[in-house]
Design a protein around this motif. Sequence first.
Motif, PDB file in Angstrom:
ATOM      1  N   LEU A 203       0.837  -1.187   0.000  1.00 51.92           N
ATOM      2  CA  LEU A 203       0.000   0.000   0.000  1.00 51.92           C
ATOM      3  C   LEU A 203       0.882   1.250   0.000  1.00 51.92           C
ATOM      4  O   LEU A 203       1.683   1.449   0.924  1.00 51.92           O
ATOM      5  CB  LEU A 203      -0.928   0.013   1.218  1.00 51.92           C
ATOM      6  N   GLY A 204       0.742   2.039  -1.039  1.00 51.85           N
ATOM      7  CA  GLY A 204       1.526   3.255  -1.157  1.00 51.85           C
ATOM      8  C   GLY A 204       0.692   4.471  -0.811  1.00 51.85           C
ATOM      9  O   GLY A 204      -0.331   4.739  -1.447  1.00 51.85           O
ATOM     10  N   VAL A 205       1.121   5.219   0.204  1.00 50.85           N
ATOM     11  CA  VAL A 205       0.426   6.452   0.577  1.00 50.85           C
ATOM     12  C   VAL A 205       1.210   7.635   0.039  1.00 50.85           C
ATOM     13  O   VAL A 205       2.390   7.809   0.358  1.00 50.85           O
ATOM     14  CB  VAL A 205       0.255   6.561   2.104  1.00 50.85           C
ATOM     15  N   TRP A 206       0.549   8.431  -0.788  1.00 51.72           N
ATOM     16  CA  TRP A 206       1.183   9.583  -1.428  1.00 51.72           C
ATOM     17  C   TRP A 206       1.153  10.793  -0.504  1.00 51.72           C
ATOM     18  O   TRP A 206       0.163  11.041   0.197  1.00 51.72           O
ATOM     19  CB  TRP A 206       0.461   9.932  -2.727  1.00 51.72           C
ATOM     20  N   THR A 207       2.248  11.547  -0.522  1.00 55.05           N
ATOM     21  CA  THR A 207       2.289  12.835   0.154  1.00 55.05           C
ATOM     22  C   THR A 207       2.588  13.904  -0.885  1.00 55.05           C
ATOM     23  O   THR A 207       3.379  13.692  -1.810  1.00 55.05           O
ATOM     24  CB  THR A 207       3.366  12.875   1.248  1.00 55.05           C
ATOM     25  N   VAL A 208       1.941  15.032  -0.754  1.00 54.93           N
ATOM     26  CA  VAL A 208       2.213  16.211  -1.575  1.00 54.93           C
ATOM     27  C   VAL A 208       2.351  17.388  -0.621  1.00 54.93           C
ATOM     28  O   VAL A 208       1.493  17.585   0.256  1.00 54.93           O
ATOM     29  CB  VAL A 208       1.098  16.462  -2.606  1.00 54.93           C
ATOM     30  N   ASP A 209       3.447  18.135  -0.781  1.00 57.08           N
ATOM     31  CA  ASP A 209       3.723  19.250   0.131  1.00 57.08           C
ATOM     32  C   ASP A 209       3.678  18.775   1.582  1.00 57.08           C
ATOM     33  O   ASP A 209       3.137  19.436   2.458  1.00 57.08           O
ATOM     34  CB  ASP A 209       2.731  20.383  -0.115  1.00 57.08           C
ATOM     35  N   SER A 210       4.235  17.567   1.797  1.00 60.28           N
ATOM     36  CA  SER A 210       4.401  16.965   3.134  1.00 60.28           C
ATOM     37  C   SER A 210       3.096  16.562   3.807  1.00 60.28           C
ATOM     38  O   SER A 210       3.068  16.335   5.025  1.00 60.28           O
ATOM     39  CB  SER A 210       5.185  17.899   4.075  1.00 60.28           C
ATOM     40  N   GLU A 211       2.008  16.420   3.049  1.00 59.93           N
ATOM     41  CA  GLU A 211       0.742  15.971   3.616  1.00 59.93           C
ATOM     42  C   GLU A 211       0.229  14.754   2.851  1.00 59.93           C
ATOM     43  O   GLU A 211       0.209  14.749   1.614  1.00 59.93           O
ATOM     44  CB  GLU A 211      -0.307  17.085   3.551  1.00 59.93           C
ATOM     45  N   ALA A 212      -0.218  13.731   3.572  1.00 58.55           N
ATOM     46  CA  ALA A 212      -0.791  12.543   2.937  1.00 58.55           C
ATOM     47  C   ALA A 212      -2.071  12.912   2.198  1.00 58.55           C
ATOM     48  O   ALA A 212      -2.904  13.666   2.717  1.00 58.55           O
ATOM     49  CB  ALA A 212      -1.080  11.476   3.987  1.00 58.55           C
ATOM     50  N   CYS A 213      -2.228  12.376   0.979  1.00 56.45           N
ATOM     51  CA  CYS A 213      -3.383  12.795   0.175  1.00 56.45           C
ATOM     52  C   CYS A 213      -3.919  11.691  -0.734  1.00 56.45           C
ATOM     53  O   CYS A 213      -4.804  11.965  -1.555  1.00 56.45           O
ATOM     54  CB  CYS A 213      -3.029  14.016  -0.670  1.00 56.45           C
ATOM     55  N   GLY A 214      -3.424  10.460  -0.625  1.00 55.34           N
ATOM     56  CA  GLY A 214      -3.960   9.439  -1.508  1.00 55.34           C
ATOM     57  C   GLY A 214      -3.300   8.095  -1.313  1.00 55.34           C
ATOM     58  O   GLY A 214      -2.257   7.971  -0.673  1.00 55.34           O
ATOM     59  N   LEU A 215      -3.931   7.082  -1.911  1.00 52.47           N
ATOM     60  CA  LEU A 215      -3.504   5.697  -1.747  1.00 52.47           C
ATOM     61  C   LEU A 215      -3.434   5.001  -3.096  1.00 52.47           C
ATOM     62  O   LEU A 215      -4.307   5.187  -3.950  1.00 52.47           O
ATOM     63  CB  LEU A 215      -4.509   4.952  -0.845  1.00 52.47           C
TER      64      LEU A 215
END
Length: 373
Positions: free
Chosen positions: A338-350
């Motif tokens: 399971l990959g959790v994406w971060t953008v601008d240091s905040e988690a935002c998707g899977l």
Amino acid sequence: MQRLAQIPRPDWPAQVEALGLSFHSIGGIPYWDEGVAYSFSPREIETLETAANELQALALTAAEGIIKRGDYARFGIPEAAIPLIEASWEADEAGFYGRFDFHFDGVTPPKLLEYNADTPTSLLEAAVVQWDWLEAVHPGRDQFNWIHEALIEAWGSLKLPAGPLAFSSLNDSEDQATLFYLMETATQAGLAPEFVPIPKIGWDGRSFVDLHDRPIASLFKLYPWEWLVTEPFAAYIPQGATRWIEPAWKLLLTGKGLLVALWDLAPGHPNLLPAAFTPEAIPSPRVRKPLWGREGANVRLERPGEADLALAGPFEHQPMVWQSRSSLPCFDGNYPVLGVWTVDSEACGLCIREDVLPITGNSSRFVPHFIEG
């Protein structure tokens, strides 16, 4: 957390191709696989989001510690990268995006397997293709996925200098799909990106220049820093004024040495596994990972009572990291990461990648997800 059979859309190849996913099948076998999907409860999604946000903060603290101690050699940082790392950190250049890869079974806390903080791909699939699938197949359900909106917003927060914004990669279908998607998000943020293949980036004696011999103000490169600093033209980076995305300090986070740095910083953290640079420090069963490995190549899993499992690859003679083995859950003979994406240091998707082996390699499949309730 469940793995559920789905009925693929009859025209799914055309649907995903229209979104830019041209490599949806490899050798006639779907890479994008909508014949199955994973369902999660809101609580499980919250657990993954919280884990990624906590580890993002820990990773930044670990990077700061390495810089303050000058502890570069221990983490395999190339000598040529050190001044670039320190300059980008001192300038407070923001990181853009990344992906934490977890073992998670929906019951025990997610365990970090690795963090790709520099050049993660599968972004188009995660942000756009699986959302399109959700709206077509499960329109009444939700998904852990506001990646697209986060990317557009993040371009504004980077505060890029005025001038040409170049995007660069090698001629690889997956890399270019990710790159062109990121260019689209930059366009939607009001910027004017241009594609410049890495071999076509020029140097005029003062600046890196684009295809029109204009100085490149900002350069997003989907090309690993550990490769970039070995290139002859890397010697010019300190002389130019180009803003690099990702910043060079991200090199401290993208190697497997980060697993050691995190465990040193927070031993016993519920989302971490013990990790060290020597096998003696980690009780068996262990996993051996190349410091700068990619796509599971040369990863070796110890399996008590049977032969070790290992993938071939070009990284066998690299320095290694040993990590306590956390056996991936198995659903019908498939092992999900399971990959959790971060953008601008905040988690935002899977995103979810499956493999028939407990090592996720370059033949893994991307499968969508949705949230129940």
